[in-house]
Design a protein around this motif. Structure first.
Motif, PDB file in Angstrom:
ATOM      1  N   UNK A 411       0.442  33.359  18.755  1.00 37.16           N
ATOM      2  CA  UNK A 411       0.548  34.300  19.869  1.00 37.16           C
ATOM      3  C   UNK A 411       2.016  34.378  20.302  1.00 37.16           C
ATOM      4  N   UNK A 412       2.266  35.194  21.315  1.00 36.69           N
ATOM      5  CA  UNK A 412       3.641  35.321  21.823  1.00 36.69           C
ATOM      6  C   UNK A 412       4.125  34.021  22.465  1.00 36.69           C
ATOM      7  N   UNK A 413       3.180  33.135  22.848  1.00 40.37           N
ATOM      8  CA  UNK A 413       3.540  31.858  23.460  1.00 40.37           C
ATOM      9  C   UNK A 413       3.270  30.672  22.526  1.00 40.37           C
ATOM     10  N   UNK A 414       3.322  30.928  21.230  1.00 41.70           N
ATOM     11  CA  UNK A 414       3.065  29.869  20.262  1.00 41.70           C
ATOM     12  C   UNK A 414       1.631  29.892  19.764  1.00 41.70           C
ATOM     13  N   UNK A 415       1.260  28.866  19.013  1.00 45.17           N
ATOM     14  CA  UNK A 415      -0.089  28.795  18.459  1.00 45.17           C
ATOM     15  C   UNK A 415      -1.078  28.269  19.492  1.00 45.17           C
ATOM     16  N   UNK A 416      -2.289  28.846  19.487  1.00 45.90           N
ATOM     17  CA  UNK A 416      -3.364  28.398  20.367  1.00 45.90           C
ATOM     18  C   UNK A 416      -4.625  28.136  19.548  1.00 45.90           C
ATOM     19  N   UNK A 417      -5.418  27.089  19.910  1.00 44.39           N
ATOM     20  CA  UNK A 417      -6.657  26.808  19.173  1.00 44.39           C
ATOM     21  C   UNK A 417      -7.701  27.872  19.475  1.00 44.39           C
ATOM     22  N   UNK A 418      -8.434  28.327  18.455  1.00 44.94           N
ATOM     23  CA  UNK A 418      -9.445  29.367  18.666  1.00 44.94           C
ATOM     24  C   UNK A 418     -10.805  28.988  18.086  1.00 44.94           C
ATOM     25  N   UNK A 419     -10.862  27.945  17.260  1.00 47.14           N
ATOM     26  CA  UNK A 419     -12.143  27.578  16.641  1.00 47.14           C
ATOM     27  C   UNK A 419     -12.629  26.227  17.158  1.00 47.14           C
ATOM     28  N   UNK A 420     -13.925  26.007  17.021  1.00 41.11           N
ATOM     29  CA  UNK A 420     -14.477  24.675  17.245  1.00 41.11           C
ATOM     30  C   UNK A 420     -13.981  23.763  16.124  1.00 41.11           C
ATOM     31  N   UNK A 421     -14.112  22.442  16.243  1.00 39.66           N
ATOM     32  CA  UNK A 421     -13.611  21.555  15.193  1.00 39.66           C
ATOM     33  C   UNK A 421     -14.150  21.894  13.813  1.00 39.66           C
ATOM     34  N   UNK A 422     -13.251  21.928  12.846  1.00 40.21           N
ATOM     35  CA  UNK A 422     -13.620  22.181  11.444  1.00 40.21           C
ATOM     36  C   UNK A 422     -13.716  20.828  10.757  1.00 40.21           C
ATOM     37  N   UNK A 423     -14.946  20.423  10.423  1.00 41.82           N
ATOM     38  CA  UNK A 423     -15.174  19.058   9.957  1.00 41.82           C
ATOM     39  C   UNK A 423     -15.249  18.928   8.443  1.00 41.82           C
TER      40      UNK A 423
END
Length: 443
Positions: A411-423
Motif C-alpha cells: 500500500x502507500x504506507x507499506x505492506x499490510x497483512x490481508x490473509x489469515x495465517x497460511x499454514x
C-alpha cells in the motif's frame, strides 16, 4: 461438523453457527457460540444484560443487575433487592444500607441499631452483593470430570470452570473482557497490569516499554482405497477427480478458483453464487445486511447494526467498548479507533488479489511503539530481499501471531497483512499457480 449439521432444540432443529437455543426456544441470527440465555431469549452479553429474566440494552460496559433493575456500580445493591446511594463507611444489612461508624447490623434479625445498643449474635455485616464488578474469573477450578456442558462450562488446558459465552481461556485460567487490569499474553494471565498495557509478540508492554517476563506398489499412486493417475486426476481427501473439472481441492471436492460461480470456504465448496459472496469460516456470507467477524480461531456471522464493529469474532457496540488489536476494553475513549478490516482466507482473495503487489511474510519479531506495531518479516520465496521491516497502526490492524505466515499487500504506507495465517506450503503453491494462470488468461 458437516455442512448443514442440525442440533435439536425442543421439537425443532437448528444450526449452532446460525442460531441459538435457550430453554427449548430458537433465536435466529445469533450464533450459539457467542450467545447467552435470558429465559427463552438468546442475547449478546457484550451489548445487553439479563436481570432476573428481563433483557436490557447496556448503557455502559460496567452496568450490573440488582434484581430486575440495571444499575451502575456508583450505587450499591443490598441483597440483590434494593439500590442505595454509595457512601463512605456504609455497608449493607439485609436490604438496607447503614453507616458503620454510628450503627451496627444484628445478624440474627438483619436489623440496624445504634452503635451504643447491643444485639445477640453480632457478626460482621455482609458485603453488598454488587460492591464490585461481577465476574466469574480467577475462581478455583472445579474438580475435573470427563464430560461437561459447553453452554455452562469451559475447559482450559484440562481444567473446568463455570463460564459465560464471553469467558475465555488463557492457559489453564479464565478471564472476560469485563475484567480490569488483566491481560492475557502468550498463554499467561497477567494481573494488576496498567490499562495501557498491550501484548505484542508474546511480550507485555507497559507505556510502550518492553516488560520481559504406507507406501503403494512401485509406480502406483494411492487415493483413498484406490489407485489413480496424477497426470489426469487429482486426489482430494481420498476422493479421485478428473482434472477437467478443476485442479485444486476443496475438502473432498475439486474446483476451479477461476470459476466465479464457485467458492471454497475452509474445505466447504459452494456453487451457484450470487453477485455478493465471501467466506466466513466454513460458511458463505451472501447477504449485505450481514457482517462476518473473525479471529484466528473463530468466524461468526452477525446481522449488521449501526455503531457496531467487529473485534476479532465479537460484534460490539462502539459506545460501550473500545477495540485495540482484537482486544476489547470497556469505556471507549473519545479519540478511540476501530479496526479497519479483517483478515480473510487466502482462497477468498484470489484471483482478484493477483493484480496487486503482494508477498508472503513470516512474522519473526514484533515490538510496540507509541501507536504503531513494528513487525520484522521473513519473506517467503524471495531471495534478493529476504527481510522486511513494517510499521502497522497497532489498534487498527488485526492481531498477528509470531511464527505465522501471512499474505501482505503493498500500500502507500507499506505492506499490510490481508490473509489469515497460511499454514501449508501447498496453499502458497496454489496461490502462485492460480495467479500465473490468471495473468496468462488476461494476456
Amino acid at each position: 461438523m458437516a455442512k448443514g449439521h442440525h442440533l435439536q432444540c425442543g421439537n425443532e432443529s437448528y444450526i449452532s453457527s446460525e442460531s441459538a437455543c435457550c430453554n427449548g426456544k430458537i433465536t435466529k441470527g445469533l450464533s450459539q457460540l457467542v450467545a447467552d440465555c435470558c429465559g427463552t431469549k438468546a442475547y449478546n452479553s457484550l451489548n445487553e444484560i439479563c436481570c432476573d429474566g428481563s433483557l436490557f440494552t447496556r448503557s455502559s460496559a460496567h452496568v450490573q443487575c440488582c434484581g430486575e433493575v440495571m444499575y451502575l456500580p456508583t450505587r450499591s445493591c443490598c441483597f440483590d433487592k434494593k439500590l442505595t446511594e454509595r457512601k463512605e463507611n456504609h455497608d449493607c444489612c439485609g436490604a438496607e444500607s447503614f453507616d458503620k461508624t454510628t450503627h451496627i447490623c444484628c445478624s440474627n434479625s438483619l436489623s440496624v441499631k445504634p452503635i451504643k445498643e447491643s444485639c445477640t449474635n453480632l457478626t460482621v455485616p455482609p458485603r453488598p452483593l454488587s460492591s464490585s464488578p461481577t465476574c466469574t474469573s480467577f475462581q478455583i477450578p472445579e474438580e475435573k470430570s470427563e464430560t461437561y456442558n459447553p453452554k455452562e462450562k469451559i475447559c482450559c488446558s484440562g481444567r473446568l470452570y463455570k463460564a459465560s459465552t464471553l469467558t475465555m481461556c488463557c492457559g489453564d485460567r479464565i478471564y472476560t473482557p469485563f475484567d480490569e487490569n488483566v491481560l492475557c499474553c502468550n498463554g499467561t494471565l497477567h494481573l494488576n497490569v496498567p490499562k495501557q498495557s498491550e501484548c505484542v509478540g508474546g511480550v507485555v508492554y507497559t507505556n510502550n516499554t518492553c516488560d520481559l517476563s504406507a507406501r503403494t506398489r512401485l509406480g502406483e499412486h494411492c487415493c483413498g482405497g484406490q489407485t489413480y493417475d496424477p497426470r489426469t486426476h487429482i486426489c482430494c481427501n481420498g476422493h479421485s477427480h478428473d482434472m477437467m473439472n478443476g485442479n485444486f481441492c476443496c475438502g473432498s471436492n475439486v474446483y476451479d478458483p477461476h470459476n466465479k460461480s464457485m467458492k471454497c470456504c475452509s474445505g466447504h465448496l459452494y456453487k451457484d453464487l450470487g453477485e455478493y459472496a465471501e467466506c466466513c469460516g466454513n460458511r458463505l456470507l451472501n447477504n449485505t445486511s450481514q457482517i462476518c467477524c473473525s479471529s484466528s480461531t473463530t468466524a461468526i456471522i452477525y446481522h449488521t447494526k449501526s455503531n457496531h464493529h467487529c473485534c476479532g469474532h465479537y460484534y460490539y457496540n462502539a459506545s460501550l467498548w473500545n477495540c485495540c488489536a482484537e482486544n476489547l476494553k470497556p469505556t471507549p475513549n473519545h479519540d478511540s479507533f476501530h479496526p479497519e478490516y479483517r483478515l480473510k482466507q487466502l482462497t477468498d482473495l484470489i484471483p482478484t488479489i493477483c493484480n496487486e503487489t503482494v508477498l508472503f511474510g513470516k512474522v519473526e519479531s514484533v515490538a510496540l511503539g507509541k501507536r504503531d506495531r513494528q513487525v520484522m518479516l521473513k519473506v517467503i520465496n524471495d531471495f534478493k530481499d529476504s527481510w522486511h521491516y513494517e510499521y502497522l497502526d497497532h489498534c487498527k490492524t488485526p492481531a498477528l501471531e509470531n511464527g505465522m505466515t501471512y499474505l501482505w499487500k503493498n500500500t502507500t504506507n507499506g505492506y499490510k497483512p490481508i490473509s489469515t495465517p497460511v499454514e501449508h506450503i501447498s496453499d502458497i503453491h496454489m496461490f502462485y499457480t492460480v495467479c500465473h494462470q490468471h495473468k496468462c488468461q488476461k494476456g
